[in-house]
Design a protein around this motif. Structure first.
Motif, PDB file in Angstrom:
ATOM      1  N   LEU A  25     -32.583 -82.478  20.277  1.00 36.73           N
ATOM      2  CA  LEU A  25     -31.678 -83.394  19.568  1.00 36.73           C
ATOM      3  C   LEU A  25     -31.894 -83.332  18.054  1.00 36.73           C
ATOM      4  O   LEU A  25     -30.921 -83.299  17.293  1.00 36.73           O
ATOM      5  CB  LEU A  25     -31.853 -84.831  20.075  1.00 36.73           C
ATOM      6  N   THR A  26     -33.138 -83.304  17.617  1.00 37.93           N
ATOM      7  CA  THR A  26     -33.382 -83.269  16.170  1.00 37.93           C
ATOM      8  C   THR A  26     -32.945 -81.923  15.579  1.00 37.93           C
ATOM      9  O   THR A  26     -32.375 -81.879  14.492  1.00 37.93           O
ATOM     10  CB  THR A  26     -34.854 -83.582  15.825  1.00 37.93           C
ATOM     11  N   ALA A  27     -33.164 -80.839  16.301  1.00 39.39           N
ATOM     12  CA  ALA A  27     -32.703 -79.525  15.826  1.00 39.39           C
ATOM     13  C   ALA A  27     -31.172 -79.484  15.771  1.00 39.39           C
ATOM     14  O   ALA A  27     -30.590 -78.971  14.807  1.00 39.39           O
ATOM     15  CB  ALA A  27     -33.237 -78.414  16.737  1.00 39.39           C
ATOM     16  N   ALA A  28     -30.527 -80.045  16.784  1.00 40.36           N
ATOM     17  CA  ALA A  28     -29.059 -80.080  16.808  1.00 40.36           C
ATOM     18  C   ALA A  28     -28.518 -80.944  15.673  1.00 40.36           C
ATOM     19  O   ALA A  28     -27.479 -80.616  15.086  1.00 40.36           O
ATOM     20  CB  ALA A  28     -28.573 -80.600  18.164  1.00 40.36           C
ATOM     21  N   ALA A  29     -29.213 -82.018  15.338  1.00 38.04           N
ATOM     22  CA  ALA A  29     -28.779 -82.872  14.234  1.00 38.04           C
ATOM     23  C   ALA A  29     -28.779 -82.101  12.922  1.00 38.04           C
ATOM     24  O   ALA A  29     -27.843 -82.216  12.115  1.00 38.04           O
ATOM     25  CB  ALA A  29     -29.680 -84.099  14.123  1.00 38.04           C
ATOM     26  N   VAL A  30     -29.804 -81.299  12.689  1.00 45.04           N
ATOM     27  CA  VAL A  30     -29.868 -80.493  11.459  1.00 45.04           C
ATOM     28  C   VAL A  30     -28.718 -79.492  11.432  1.00 45.04           C
ATOM     29  O   VAL A  30     -28.056 -79.317  10.400  1.00 45.04           O
ATOM     30  CB  VAL A  30     -31.244 -79.793  11.331  1.00 45.04           C
ATOM     31  N   GLU A  31     -28.443 -78.853  12.554  1.00 39.77           N
ATOM     32  CA  GLU A  31     -27.338 -77.895  12.616  1.00 39.77           C
ATOM     33  C   GLU A  31     -25.999 -78.580  12.339  1.00 39.77           C
ATOM     34  O   GLU A  31     -25.158 -78.045  11.604  1.00 39.77           O
ATOM     35  CB  GLU A  31     -27.313 -77.212  13.988  1.00 39.77           C
ATOM     36  N   GLU A  32     -25.797 -79.754  12.930  1.00 39.68           N
ATOM     37  CA  GLU A  32     -24.557 -80.516  12.698  1.00 39.68           C
ATOM     38  C   GLU A  32     -24.424 -80.898  11.230  1.00 39.68           C
ATOM     39  O   GLU A  32     -23.341 -80.800  10.649  1.00 39.68           O
ATOM     40  CB  GLU A  32     -24.522 -81.778  13.572  1.00 39.68           C
ATOM     41  N   LEU A  33     -25.532 -81.350  10.627  1.00 38.07           N
ATOM     42  CA  LEU A  33     -25.495 -81.715   9.207  1.00 38.07           C
ATOM     43  C   LEU A  33     -25.126 -80.523   8.340  1.00 38.07           C
ATOM     44  O   LEU A  33     -24.340 -80.656   7.390  1.00 38.07           O
ATOM     45  CB  LEU A  33     -26.852 -82.276   8.769  1.00 38.07           C
ATOM     46  N   ARG A  34     -25.691 -79.390   8.639  1.00 36.52           N
ATOM     47  CA  ARG A  34     -25.393 -78.176   7.855  1.00 36.52           C
ATOM     48  C   ARG A  34     -23.916 -77.816   7.946  1.00 36.52           C
ATOM     49  O   ARG A  34     -23.321 -77.363   6.970  1.00 36.52           O
ATOM     50  CB  ARG A  34     -26.240 -77.005   8.337  1.00 36.52           C
ATOM     51  N   GLU A  35     -23.342 -78.000   9.105  1.00 39.19           N
ATOM     52  CA  GLU A  35     -21.942 -77.625   9.307  1.00 39.19           C
ATOM     53  C   GLU A  35     -20.955 -78.687   8.841  1.00 39.19           C
ATOM     54  O   GLU A  35     -19.909 -78.362   8.294  1.00 39.19           O
ATOM     55  CB  GLU A  35     -21.684 -77.329  10.784  1.00 39.19           C
TER      56      GLU A  35
END
Length: 190
Positions: A25-35
């Motif tokens: 979840l935390t890794a996915a949050a970073v990816e979502e923020l980047r995009e």
């Protein structure tokens, strides 16, 4: 961050599988923020990217602010300030402050999201804000060594926090703020 701390969520203790879900979840949050940036971040989208149900994400995180604050807490816990060989107390303190100030400098979406999240009133974020502050205080006290003084530590904390809020508000880059923090720290520690 010690391996045991990774298994301790702000909401509950985690077993191995739960800790792995929180990591996803935390890794996915970073990816979502980047995009999508902070404005486009939604816990539901993070959950989908992490391959879990939204209800599962909310089991671990009360809000997107809580999720973002957890990302920063984990980054800070994994971050080690390089020791200053033969440096003075001032050099050690400046190294700590610059290091932490620049922790997210290369990730503008995450940096601004963290600033906004840490200023929120979510009780889970408040808990993390206290833990983050205690960790930074511990680093400063260690850098000060025998020259540790509560008033000096408090002043350094204020400089650090104020500069990062200014950067988060767009009054300069994180690199600019790291320079300003260094100047202020050197004045305080004269």
């Amino acid at each position: 961050m010690s391996s045991d701390a990774r298994f301790e969520s702000t909401r509950r203790r985690l077993n191995g599988q739960q800790a792995e879900t929180v990591d996803r979840l935390t890794a996915a949050a970073v990816e979502e923020l980047r995009e999508k940036g902070a404005g486009g971040l939604a816990v539901r989208a993070v959950a989908s990217r992490a391959g879990v149900a939204p209800a599962t994400a909310y089991t671990y995180f009360s809000s997107k602010g809580h999720l973002i604050a957890e990302v920063f807490w984990r980054r800070l816990g994994d971050h080690v300030t390089e020791p200053v060989d033969g440096g003075t107390t001032v050099d050690r303190v400046v190294a700590v402050l610059r290091s932490v100030a620049l922790l997210l400098a290369d990730e503008p979406e995450l940096s601004s999201a963290v600033t906004a999240a840490l200023l929120g009133d979510d009780p889970e974020v408040s808990h993390l804000r206290i833990r983050i502050g205690a960790d930074i205080r511990r680093r400063l006290v260690a850098a000060l060594g025998e020259e540790n003084d509560d008033e000096v530590v408090g002043a350094l904390e204020m400089v650090y926090a104020g500069a990062l809020v200014r950067a988060g508000m767009g009054y300069g880059t994180y690199t600019d703020m790291a320079d300003a923090i260094e100047s202020a720290a050197r004045l305080i520690l004269r």
